[in-house]
Scaffold this active site. Structure first.
Site, PDB file in Angstrom:
ATOM      1  N   ALA A 164      11.900  -1.965   2.364  1.00 12.72           N
ATOM      2  CA  ALA A 164      12.190  -0.364   2.718  1.00 12.72           C
ATOM      3  C   ALA A 164      10.759   0.352   2.457  1.00 12.72           C
ATOM      4  O   ALA A 164       9.933  -0.115   1.584  1.00 12.72           O
ATOM      5  CB  ALA A 164      13.147   0.080   1.842  1.00 12.72           C
ATOM      6  N   GLY A 216      13.736  -4.759   1.592  1.00 13.81           N
ATOM      7  CA  GLY A 216      14.508  -4.632   2.834  1.00 13.81           C
ATOM      8  C   GLY A 216      14.221  -5.468   3.979  1.00 13.81           C
ATOM      9  O   GLY A 216      15.099  -5.836   4.949  1.00 13.81           O
ATOM     10  N   GLU A 246      16.233  -8.542   3.425  1.00 11.08           N
ATOM     11  CA  GLU A 246      17.677  -8.389   3.593  1.00 11.08           C
ATOM     12  C   GLU A 246      17.811  -7.824   5.188  1.00 11.08           C
ATOM     13  O   GLU A 246      18.962  -8.389   5.884  1.00 11.08           O
ATOM     14  CB  GLU A 246      17.978  -6.922   3.024  1.00 11.08           C
ATOM     15  CG  GLU A 246      17.893  -7.165   1.434  1.00 11.08           C
ATOM     16  CD  GLU A 246      17.715  -6.056   0.735  1.00 11.08           C
ATOM     17  OE1 GLU A 246      17.151  -4.893   0.965  1.00 11.08           O
ATOM     18  OE2 GLU A 246      18.894  -5.922  -0.110  1.00 11.08           O
ATOM     19  N   GLU A 271      12.393  -5.970  -5.625  1.00 10.59           N
ATOM     20  CA  GLU A 271      12.760  -4.288  -6.162  1.00 10.59           C
ATOM     21  C   GLU A 271      12.799  -4.268  -7.385  1.00 10.59           C
ATOM     22  O   GLU A 271      12.291  -3.200  -8.171  1.00 10.59           O
ATOM     23  CB  GLU A 271      14.005  -4.156  -5.497  1.00 10.59           C
ATOM     24  CG  GLU A 271      14.461  -4.029  -4.009  1.00 10.59           C
ATOM     25  CD  GLU A 271      14.544  -5.434  -3.439  1.00 10.59           C
ATOM     26  OE1 GLU A 271      14.387  -6.232  -3.710  1.00 10.59           O
ATOM     27  OE2 GLU A 271      14.659  -5.067  -2.055  1.00 10.59           O
TER      28      GLU A 271
HETATM   29  N1  CO8 Z   1       6.622   0.655   1.905  1.00 10.17           N
HETATM   30  C1  CO8 Z   1       5.437   1.486   2.159  1.00 10.17           C
HETATM   31  N2  CO8 Z   1       4.241   0.933   2.417  1.00 10.17           N
HETATM   32  C2  CO8 Z   1       4.265  -0.406   2.310  1.00 10.17           C
HETATM   33  C3  CO8 Z   1       5.042  -1.089   1.934  1.00 10.17           C
HETATM   34  C4  CO8 Z   1       6.358  -0.822   1.640  1.00 10.17           C
HETATM   35  N3  CO8 Z   1       7.143  -1.516   1.326  1.00 10.17           N
HETATM   36  N4  CO8 Z   1       4.414  -2.560   1.931  1.00 10.17           N
HETATM   37  C5  CO8 Z   1       3.197  -2.349   2.117  1.00 10.17           C
HETATM   38  N5  CO8 Z   1       2.958  -0.898   2.255  1.00 10.17           N
HETATM   39  C6  CO8 Z   1       1.804  -0.392   2.941  1.00 10.17           C
HETATM   40  C7  CO8 Z   1       0.535  -0.429   1.664  1.00 10.17           C
HETATM   41  O1  CO8 Z   1       1.047   0.960   1.081  1.00 10.17           O
HETATM   42  C8  CO8 Z   1      -0.718  -0.382   2.334  1.00 10.17           C
HETATM   43  O2  CO8 Z   1      -0.788   1.115   2.895  1.00 10.17           O
HETATM   44  P1  CO8 Z   1      -2.261   1.676   2.435  1.00 10.17           P
HETATM   45  O3  CO8 Z   1      -3.198   1.062   3.391  1.00 10.17           O
HETATM   46  O4  CO8 Z   1      -2.141   2.949   3.264  1.00 10.17           O
HETATM   47  O5  CO8 Z   1      -2.348   1.751   1.106  1.00 10.17           O
HETATM   48  C9  CO8 Z   1      -0.305  -1.134   3.569  1.00 10.17           C
HETATM   49  O6  CO8 Z   1       1.065  -1.183   3.739  1.00 10.17           O
HETATM   50  C10 CO8 Z   1      -1.004  -2.532   3.338  1.00 10.17           C
HETATM   51  O7  CO8 Z   1      -0.400  -3.123   2.235  1.00 10.17           O
HETATM   52  P2  CO8 Z   1      -1.328  -3.967   1.067  1.00 10.17           P
HETATM   53  O8  CO8 Z   1      -2.894  -3.228   0.927  1.00 10.17           O
HETATM   54  O9  CO8 Z   1      -0.592  -3.652  -0.286  1.00 10.17           O
HETATM   55  O10 CO8 Z   1      -1.464  -5.179   1.695  1.00 10.17           O
HETATM   56  P3  CO8 Z   1      -1.634  -6.510   0.692  1.00 10.17           P
HETATM   57  O11 CO8 Z   1      -1.726  -7.535   1.580  1.00 10.17           O
HETATM   58  O12 CO8 Z   1      -2.434  -6.502  -0.344  1.00 10.17           O
HETATM   59  O13 CO8 Z   1      -0.236  -6.755   0.027  1.00 10.17           O
HETATM   60  C11 CO8 Z   1       2.300  -6.718  -0.186  1.00 10.17           C
HETATM   61  C12 CO8 Z   1       0.803  -7.003   0.630  1.00 10.17           C
HETATM   62  C13 CO8 Z   1       2.276  -7.984  -1.468  1.00 10.17           C
HETATM   63  C14 CO8 Z   1       3.620  -7.218   0.709  1.00 10.17           C
HETATM   64  C15 CO8 Z   1       2.320  -5.574  -0.839  1.00 10.17           C
HETATM   65  O14 CO8 Z   1       2.002  -4.730   0.159  1.00 10.17           O
HETATM   66  C16 CO8 Z   1       3.584  -5.181  -1.656  1.00 10.17           C
HETATM   67  O15 CO8 Z   1       3.832  -5.482  -2.683  1.00 10.17           O
HETATM   68  N6  CO8 Z   1       4.443  -4.251  -0.804  1.00 10.17           N
HETATM   69  C17 CO8 Z   1       5.635  -3.873  -1.373  1.00 10.17           C
HETATM   70  C18 CO8 Z   1       6.743  -5.107  -1.416  1.00 10.17           C
HETATM   71  C19 CO8 Z   1       7.931  -4.437  -2.122  1.00 10.17           C
HETATM   72  O16 CO8 Z   1       8.124  -4.098  -3.151  1.00 10.17           O
HETATM   73  N7  CO8 Z   1       9.159  -4.437  -1.235  1.00 10.17           N
HETATM   74  C20 CO8 Z   1      10.293  -4.052  -1.581  1.00 10.17           C
HETATM   75  C21 CO8 Z   1      10.539  -2.387  -1.470  1.00 10.17           C
HETATM   76  S1  CO8 Z   1      11.994  -1.785  -2.069  1.00 10.17           S
HETATM   77  C22 CO8 Z   1      13.077  -2.202  -0.944  1.00 10.17           C
HETATM   78  O17 CO8 Z   1      12.779  -3.051   0.169  1.00 10.17           O
HETATM   79  C23 CO8 Z   1      14.448  -1.820  -1.136  1.00 10.17           C
HETATM   80  C24 CO8 Z   1      15.481  -2.317  -0.332  1.00 10.17           C
HETATM   81  C25 CO8 Z   1      16.567  -1.550  -0.261  1.00 10.17           C
HETATM   82  C26 CO8 Z   1      17.183  -1.668   1.096  1.00 10.17           C
HETATM   83  C27 CO8 Z   1      16.359  -1.627   2.446  1.00 10.17           C
HETATM   84  C28 CO8 Z   1      17.042  -1.511   3.591  1.00 10.17           C
HETATM   85  C29 CO8 Z   1      16.109  -1.514   4.705  1.00 10.17           C
END
Ligand code: CO8
Length: 257
Positions: free
Chosen positions: A65, A108, A111, A131
């Site tokens: 998400a 998400g 999911e 999460e």
């Molecule tokens: N939300 C918003 N932006 C994101 C997300 C995200 N989940 N994931 C990545 N991005 C953005 C980063 O902020 C970054 O943006 P910017 O260049 O502006 O800083 C860009 O995408 C590229 O990401 P990274 O620089 O972090 O890329 P890396 O290759 O270094 O890392 C990762 C990749 C490991 C995937 C890392 O981006 C990461 O850990 N992302 C978050 C993963 C996460 O925690 N996901 C769970 C989110 S919570 C959730 O999903 C709740 C579920 C509830 C239900 C949802 C139903 C749809």
């Protein structure tokens, strides 16, 4: 119709939806949800479409998400909006939908892949419910669908530690149906979808409905439901054609009647 966060391509009776927010690793924000609901509604009504493939980029199916969009929400906002409940419409799509996953399928994203009927993964795929690392828990089925797919031990491990699982582990755990080379991913998923779309759409719809039921009810109720649907297929022309073709040693021609 064009979409801001989705790409649509059709190949014969197969629709390919590509999540397209590369700048955010396909994080699922409210626009993605609104557009998915709109597009799936159109594909549901389109008799020319028999199955859907949902995919992302090579690097990310979807990284969760959109954290930045939900970051400032308060409990009352999330509760009153029933946050993420709109994704139930995606899970409720009635035609077969295959997730073709490459790269990250996290939170998400994992999911959403699990809302599809099955997952074909590239060797590069990584699944997880991270999460817990954000101070929250899965919010769109992660604790429920993941547990049903891989069992309590692994679901607890993934949801409590936030660790990621590679494609090989996901396949042996039962989350993923097939693992293929990255370059073959889309072709393999489209070929599977084409095959599904070539069968009687009544029988296909019933397979989806009754297998999905296995997640919702007891074994005895599920078996009863399956048997009744099986009986009802003898009212279709496709059953007559399918069995006649077998006996006559020829290919069946299904008319979806
Ligand atoms: N939300 C918003 N932006 C994101 C997300 C995200 N989940 N994931 C990545 N991005 C953005 C980063 O902020 C970054 O943006 P910017 O260049 O502006 O800083 C860009 O995408 C590229 O990401 P990274 O620089 O972090 O890329 P890396 O290759 O270094 O890392 C990762 C990749 C490991 C995937 C890392 O981006 C990461 O850990 N992302 C978050 C993963 C996460 O925690 N996901 C769970 C989110 S919570 C959730 O999903 C709740 C579920 C509830 C239900 C949802 C139903 C749809």
């Amino acid at each position: 119709m064009t979409y801001e966060t989705l790409l649509l391509e059709t190949r014969g009776r197969v629709a390919i939806i590509t999540l397209n927010r590369p700048q955010a690793l396909n994080a699922l924000n409210s626009t993605v949800l609104a557009e998915m609901r709109q597009l799936l509604g159109e594909l549901q009504a389109d008799d020319g479409i028999g199955a859907v493939v949902l995919t992302g980029s090579e690097k990310a199916f979807a990284a969760g998400a959109d954290i930045k969009e939900m970051q400032s929400l308060e409990f009352v906002d999330a509760y009153r909006a029933d946050l993420f409940s709109g994704w139930d419409d995606v899970a409720g799509f009635r035609k077969p939908m295959i997730a073709a996953v490459s790269g990250f399928a996290l939170g998400g994203g994992c999911e959403l892949a699990m809302m599809c009927d099955f997952i074909i993964a590239a060797k590069t795929a990584k699944f997880g419910q991270p999460e817990i690392t954000l101070g929250v828990i899965p919010g769109m089925g992660g604790t429920q669908r993941l547990t049903r797919a891989v069992g309590k031990a692994k679901a607890m491990d993934l949801c409590l530690t936030g660790r990621l699982m590679d494609a090989h582990e996901a396949e042996s755990a039962g989350l993923v149906a097939r693992v293929v080379d990255q370059e073959r991913l889309l072709d393999e998923a489209v070929a599977a979808a084409e095959k599904i779309a070539s069968f009687s759409q009544t029988a296909v719809g019933m397979v989806k409905e009754t297998v999905s039921r296995a997640f919702e009810q007891t074994l005895s109720e599920g078996l009863r439901f399956e048997r009744r649907l099986f009986h009802s297929l003898f009212a279709t022309q496709d059953q007559k054609e399918g069995m006649a073709a077998f006996t006559e040693k020829r290919k069946p021609v299904f008319k979806n009647r």
